[in-house]
Design a protein around this motif. Structure first.
Motif, short mmCIF file in Angstrom:
data_model
loop_
_atom_site.label_atom_id
_atom_site.label_comp_id
_atom_site.label_asym_id
_atom_site.label_seq_id
_atom_site.Cartn_x
_atom_site.Cartn_y
_atom_site.Cartn_z
N ASN A 1 0.87 -1.19 0.00
CA ASN A 1 0.00 0.00 0.00
C ASN A 1 0.91 1.23 0.00
O ASN A 1 1.87 1.29 0.78
CB ASN A 1 -0.86 -0.05 1.27
N PRO A 2 0.63 2.18 -0.88
CA PRO A 2 1.52 3.36 -0.94
C PRO A 2 1.70 4.08 0.40
O PRO A 2 2.69 4.79 0.59
CB PRO A 2 0.82 4.28 -1.95
N LEU A 3 0.77 3.91 1.31
CA LEU A 3 0.90 4.61 2.60
C LEU A 3 1.89 3.92 3.53
O LEU A 3 2.39 4.55 4.47
CB LEU A 3 -0.47 4.73 3.29
N ARG A 4 2.17 2.68 3.30
CA ARG A 4 3.18 1.91 4.04
C ARG A 4 3.14 2.12 5.56
O ARG A 4 4.15 2.42 6.20
CB ARG A 4 4.57 2.22 3.51
N ALA A 5 1.94 1.91 6.10
CA ALA A 5 1.78 2.01 7.56
C ALA A 5 2.50 0.84 8.23
O ALA A 5 2.54 -0.26 7.69
CB ALA A 5 0.29 1.95 7.89
N PRO A 6 3.09 1.06 9.41
CA PRO A 6 3.69 -0.06 10.15
C PRO A 6 2.60 -0.98 10.71
O PRO A 6 1.51 -0.53 11.04
CB PRO A 6 4.46 0.61 11.28
N TYR A 7 2.95 -2.26 10.81
CA TYR A 7 2.06 -3.20 11.50
C TYR A 7 2.12 -2.92 12.99
O TYR A 7 1.10 -2.85 13.67
CB TYR A 7 2.53 -4.62 11.18
N ARG A 8 3.33 -2.73 13.49
CA ARG A 8 3.51 -2.44 14.91
C ARG A 8 4.78 -1.61 15.02
O ARG A 8 5.87 -2.12 14.73
CB ARG A 8 3.66 -3.76 15.69
N ALA A 9 4.63 -0.34 15.37
CA ALA A 9 5.80 0.54 15.43
C ALA A 9 6.70 0.10 16.58
O ALA A 9 6.23 -0.21 17.68
CB ALA A 9 5.37 1.98 15.61
N LEU A 10 7.98 0.07 16.33
CA LEU A 10 8.94 -0.41 17.33
C LEU A 10 10.28 0.15 16.92
O LEU A 10 10.59 0.19 15.73
CB LEU A 10 8.97 -1.95 17.29
N SER A 11 11.05 0.59 17.91
CA SER A 11 12.34 1.14 17.48
C SER A 11 13.33 0.01 17.23
O SER A 11 13.31 -1.03 17.89
CB SER A 11 12.88 2.14 18.51
N ALA A 12 14.16 0.24 16.24
CA ALA A 12 15.05 -0.81 15.76
C ALA A 12 16.15 -1.10 16.77
O ALA A 12 16.59 -0.21 17.51
CB ALA A 12 15.66 -0.38 14.43
N PRO A 13 16.60 -2.34 16.83
CA PRO A 13 17.75 -2.67 17.65
C PRO A 13 18.97 -1.87 17.19
O PRO A 13 19.03 -1.41 16.04
CB PRO A 13 17.98 -4.16 17.38
N ALA A 14 19.91 -1.71 18.06
CA ALA A 14 21.13 -0.96 17.72
C ALA A 14 21.83 -1.60 16.54
O ALA A 14 21.81 -2.82 16.38
CB ALA A 14 22.06 -0.93 18.92
N ALA A 15 22.40 -0.76 15.70
CA ALA A 15 23.12 -1.26 14.54
C ALA A 15 24.31 -2.09 15.00
O ALA A 15 24.81 -1.94 16.11
CB ALA A 15 23.58 -0.10 13.67
N SER A 16 24.76 -2.98 14.11
CA SER A 16 25.85 -3.86 14.50
C SER A 16 26.95 -3.83 13.47
O SER A 16 26.76 -3.40 12.34
CB SER A 16 25.29 -5.28 14.64
N GLU A 17 28.09 -4.30 13.87
CA GLU A 17 29.24 -4.36 12.97
C GLU A 17 29.04 -5.48 11.95
O GLU A 17 28.50 -6.53 12.28
CB GLU A 17 30.51 -4.68 13.78
N PRO A 18 29.53 -5.28 10.74
CA PRO A 18 29.47 -6.38 9.78
C PRO A 18 30.34 -7.56 10.22
O PRO A 18 31.43 -7.35 10.79
CB PRO A 18 29.99 -5.77 8.48
N GLN A 19 29.87 -8.74 10.02
CA GLN A 19 30.67 -9.94 10.29
C GLN A 19 31.27 -10.44 8.99
O GLN A 19 30.59 -10.49 7.97
CB GLN A 19 29.78 -11.05 10.89
N PRO A 20 32.53 -10.82 9.01
CA PRO A 20 33.16 -11.29 7.77
C PRO A 20 32.50 -12.57 7.27
O PRO A 20 32.03 -13.40 8.05
CB PRO A 20 34.61 -11.56 8.17
N LEU A 21 32.43 -12.68 5.93
CA LEU A 21 31.87 -13.88 5.32
C LEU A 21 32.95 -14.95 5.25
O LEU A 21 34.03 -14.71 4.72
CB LEU A 21 31.39 -13.55 3.90
N GLU A 22 32.66 -16.10 5.82
CA GLU A 22 33.60 -17.22 5.75
C GLU A 22 32.88 -18.46 5.29
O GLU A 22 31.69 -18.62 5.52
CB GLU A 22 34.20 -17.49 7.15
N PHE A 23 33.65 -19.33 4.65
CA PHE A 23 33.05 -20.60 4.21
C PHE A 23 33.60 -21.72 5.09
O PHE A 23 34.81 -21.95 5.16
CB PHE A 23 33.37 -20.86 2.74
#
Lengths: 419, 419, 419, 419
Positions: free
Chosen positions: B159-181
């Motif tokens: 829907n163009p209005l893009r209402a939230p289902y449930r407003a909630l503040s986002a968890p703190a940002a985190s550092e990128p983790q290296p990709l390993e195989f």
């Protein structure tokens, strides 16, 4: 049936009356009914409520004040129906996908815009153009009152549960009236609206046409008559059908009019007052142009042209079954006994064989309002006479309604003509 | 993460718990949200509420009592999803056309059936088969809890209005983790569910497979990584795509994952908590199999098979981000720092390159319940690992989810593998 | 059945042999037959003639000479099938719209390219890569020989006139052979092509798989057996069908295998030798995966996996009914009497339940030739064993053919398996 | 331009002349051109050859002899275009799928039927009805001569190779003629065919119409003028278009008239004589009604009604560019210098704003021939005036041609009108 119009005071009263009838028509609906769109041509009731309001904002308030700030800026595209001149309309087939804004928000939006209109009227400075735009907005909302009832009928009537919109006991059954063809002499006739008073652009100019003598049925085709067509294999006989009609009934798998529901060996009919046994003397409703034309062919007749219709029926208003409030009976009634042209206004719109085209000298409304009618003058047919869901003060003898030949969700019936 | 099951007392508690979570998940919705179906694969929330209830009636109550009278006889076909063995299901694409029964009626229907189930349990005579059917009904409702959240995300997020289902503040940002195989040796491995305990028919029998050595990414592909693919012309380079995928992105006009919204030069992402700037370290979500496969091709890797996945990740549950109540965070989180396989359960389902097929010796559930899984073993791909919207006690290491390769409305992400 | 390959002299002979067989297969056609495309998946014979020639130009001649000037520069896109890496292919569904170039021009084009290939070979400097490309081109043309016969069968067999491709009297009828299931022990097996010798990229690498014990039918399902399924309501019983299969037979209105033609109470079957009464002991042909799977379900069996098939049938070549010249019988023959696995090569391709996927460690051909197979590894199923229209020296035990589950214009039949 | 008709001797000569012109028009075609159908509305030339022959069998020979045995009984349905009254027509979109009967067989069929017609004429007993049917068959074949050229133009002109039908050097360029609007007084006018002589049922009865004064352009809109519309953004401005037209150009992705081919900054135009630079003074061709109407809107004008056209142009035949043999120039020529109405007959058909409807008192031909015209009187628009591919003795001033508003494969152009 005095059409809407007039000075500022009358406008204020008309505005209040029209807007509150819309709300009253919504009263019988469940909250769930406001959002659904069972077919592409059906709009959710919530959309009608918002669109008619958007109309007053866009074509009245914003016109009155160049610095106008919309009540809900992010909703503008959502409730633009088809006016390319004022933005990119949200796609029509997706109207039923919009759960937001909520119904509650839309009612609040209506209140807000009503207040702004009231403030505009209170300032008392409406010029001629603005008064016209406001009047047009009311006629527009009246058209949506009819659409709302049409759409509600589809929403409830194509749902397998077939709940009534408003339960009401049916009027007493009536005797069948004999079908007669009234003779009308030919010659020059004038059709179209000459003014003064409100009219849509498509009703003008008034102009002469040349008619040959013709005959017009005194009443509409009944359910009993149409059932005889069905039982005579009408939907299986290609020689009765226009080529595009034959393709349509095959594609849609139509075997009877819209909202006829098989019931053992017989039929029931869904009405806004619920599912009921087919009423033999009531006029057949919810037929497409293709079905109307095939029936006429089977009956050795034809459909009238719109000029023939207006010439013969334009002045016959007695006994019109139109929408007068939110309480009445919303299904076409059988013809009453009597002489002359019956059921000519109200009850059901009547298909004509005239394709929807500009009258000679046609001039569309100015500006974006020119999109109101003119751009649809192709591939559609004119219907005349109004229906039981048409607001009584919306109709005029020169009124031109129009639908695609495959449409049958409108309240449309059949009046026969002969040379 | 103890899966549902057990003796009658536990069943009663489980029934209450599962049913009330469904209601709690609906709490943030507006009444308008319950009826819409913006795409064919999305079901209206009201439909989920009724269908899961119909399930208990049809497969538990009617099975317990041959003379069982449905609470709402006229609704049976409406809420049959796809069980041809118990009637003719109402067409899936038309679920959004049903304004009736109303939401209020559906809630009452749930109450009525809950009462009937309670009465059945109170009689205390459930045999093994019935206990199984009731347990299956709870797992079924849990699947619909996830579907409900997926569908709500589409309803609000497209829907163009893009209402939230449930407003909630986002968890703190985190550092990128290296990709390993991580290296996994080959050899014979056993996959599938050996019992005891509840499992779907498609998880059995447990059986041996022969694996070659392979490497598995320690974490999911991130938004930042996928954006690099987009910016490298990923959606315009046919050599990266399966033929059917290339046709799909052309037809759908896809240029980015689902629910990414252009924002100037960058992107925002719609989450159940509202529209937010794209989180670079969070895993990319709402990608189809085609996009997952094209990304893997671009990255010089491939997708794992489901046997590879289960062999390596089946036992790794630490840190699973699953649905535990109606309050938590409903978007996949970035990988935490740490060794070993990260994000292996919860967060996002992970596409495998295994098409959804019967295990050797597969036997579907008996009777009409055999339609639960078996008839879908064609044209779909297996996803493993669960998502942040998957109920925690619904998941098992052997759990096989499945979607069409063009589907991307589920919470699906990408874990890479290499030979 | 020595596969094509080898030193330059052999290549020259193989080239001449393959190219002239294509022409010989066209000899029975009327000029009118070369241009039509009755269904999207069918290509006009003229297109096959030009496309296989374009292939030698694009992947051999242009590779041998960087300054290569195409024989017909304006035709390049028209006859590119799906190689996005070498231009934008002309849309497949529009191949039947091309009256130009004319058939006469296409034959001349073949002659011109044959002369250029001859000149290349005469120079005697083909390196390994070029020899491979030329060999691949011959295998490619052999695939199109089969496609040509498949397509001609549709062109003539779906035309109401049902003209034979080549009239020929049918072999003498044969006794039915009893259906038996041969036991195969499980354990580790190796499948795939290990080299040396030509193989497609999708057949490698050879790799181990773990099989459980299984049983495999000694012969294909016959017309008489499949007719019993039809008469038992097989096409009207949803419980026998995959969900997508049930939707497919409804959409396509299928009630019997492809090219079965109702004939009073019975059936006729269109073969390349004309319309003839259904042969009860001949294997049922032109069934989709969906029909094969539904039949197996009805018969209390299943389809084999491709690993099961290759393990059991890979080495059984006796009695293979394959395409050896342009004169023979082009319809699958009944099983002969005898022990062991019958009809395992030739006659009809056999549906397996394995979706078409890369073998572990799969590496596509280099460059644009990588589009040959890899990009189709999605949504299709593997068929094994070859058909009566498959060139004899084209087939290998490791050969993987693949079609969509709804496809049935290929020569496909059913071999049952059981756990 | 004496229309076809007359006594038996003249009929025999007319039959020979018409039938041999059909063959002559086919002479430039390659065998490949006879079978293709690049769009649903295009029929393969082979089909035209067979259908016109079937017509003489069905409506003349079988009518003359109740025991008539068709020359090819199995072909009857294949070449029935749309006459539901004489069987079930083979589906039109599948005409291009028919490689059989072969072209050679169809030529033989024509010879056989010609011989049977000759025998019928030799018996010398044709009654009035039969003479009419034979004459109608010749007019029918003339209509198919025009269709054949239209269809060949699509077959060759939409193929990327764009081969000419018949190479011919273009007439010398001409000076532009000024656009003028000729004044026509209003009043009562009579239109339609009053007899005697051959006419289609749709041209009668002759009847009065009432016209207001109008102005009619002296010549057709030129390529140069239409290019100015294109360059002014004509295809991107919704306000110029009918709603259905705007939807059509979006769906079809039209940005210029049919068969205009971009050429650097300019345009080329495909003609039956090959691809050539756009001729500025030649009339714009292959425009749909939607494009004609949008152009008129842009030019501050409108399209004429068919009554206006017939009243003003019905009698102006000078300089008609029509089809007289198989050798001439087949592209509309620029207007010559001169006074009065130019290009009024021949060159291009002219769109009118009149939808195709029955004249008052319309009576279709009797029996199955009633399907000839009447069943198409819906959703189409009338074109007047004939084209350079219309046989000269086929046209009449009262002739009504008709196409859907989205059609543009016919030779259609634009003449403007004003009130």
């Amino acid at each position: 049936m005095t059409p809407l119009s007039a000075d500022d005071d009358a406008l204020e009263a008309a505005y209040a009356r029209v807007r509150s009838l819309t709300a009253a028509l919504c009263a019988p609906l469940a909250p769930d009914d406001f959002g659904v769109q069972p077919r592409e041509e059906v709009s959710p009731p919530k959309w009608h409520l918002a669109h008619t309001t958007w109309y007053f904002e866009t074509f009245v308030l914003a016109h009155a004040d160049p610095a106008y700030a919309p009540a809900q800026p992010t909703w503008q595209a959502l409730f633009n129906s088809y006016y390319q001149g004022v933005g990119t309309p949200y796609p029509r087939p997706r109207r039923g996908a919009l759960s937001r804004p909520t119904l509650k928000q839309v009612w609040a939006y209506r209140d807000e815009v009503d207040a702004r209109i009231a403030a505009l009227l209170a300032r008392g400075e409406l010029d001629e153009a603005l008064r016209f735009r406001l009047t047009l907005g009311l006629h527009h909302e009246q058209q949506h009152q009819e659409l709302l009832l049409m759409d509600v009928k589809q929403i409830l009537g194509t749902n397998p549960l077939r709940a009534p919109y408003r339960a009401l006991s049916a009027p007493a059954a009536s005797e069948p009236q004999p079908l007669e063809f009234l003779e009308v002499p030919g010659g020059e006739a004038w059709i179209g609206h000459a003014g003064p008073g409100f009219r849509f652009d498509n009703e003008a100019p008034r102009h002469p046409v040349r008619l040959l003598p013709y005959r017009l049925a005194n009443r509409l085709v009944t359910n009993a008559e149409f059932r005889a067509f069905v039982e005579d294999g009408g939907y299986r006989r290609p020689e009765l059908w226009l080529a595009d009609g034959w393709a349509t009934i095959a594609r849609e798998d139509w075997k009877a009019p819209g909202l006829w529901v098989p019931d053992g060996d017989g039929w029931q009919e869904y009405t806004l007052h619920g599912l009921a046994p087919l009423q033999p003397t009531a006029p057949v409703a919810h037929v497409s142009y293709y079905e109307a034309n095939a029936y006429a062919c089977w009956a050795g007749a034809r459909l009238p042209t719109e000029a023939e219709w207006e010439h013969a029926a334009g002045g016959v208003h007695a006994d019109a079954q139109l929408l007068r409030d939110a309480e009445g009976w919303l299904h076409p009634l059988p013809a009453r006994a009597g002489p002359g042209l019956l059921q000519a206004h109200g009850g059901l719109w009547e298909w004509t064989q005239s394709s929807y085209a500009p009258y000679p000298g046609f001039r569309p409304f100015a500006g974006s309002l020119g999109e109101y009618n003119g751009k649809f003058m192709c591939n559609q047919f004119v219907l005349r006479g109004g229906a039981c869901v048409t607001p009584a003060d919306h109709l005029r003898p020169t009124y031109r309604n129009f639908y695609y030949p495959h449409d049958r969700w409108q309240f449309a019936g059949i009046r026969l003509a002969r040379d």
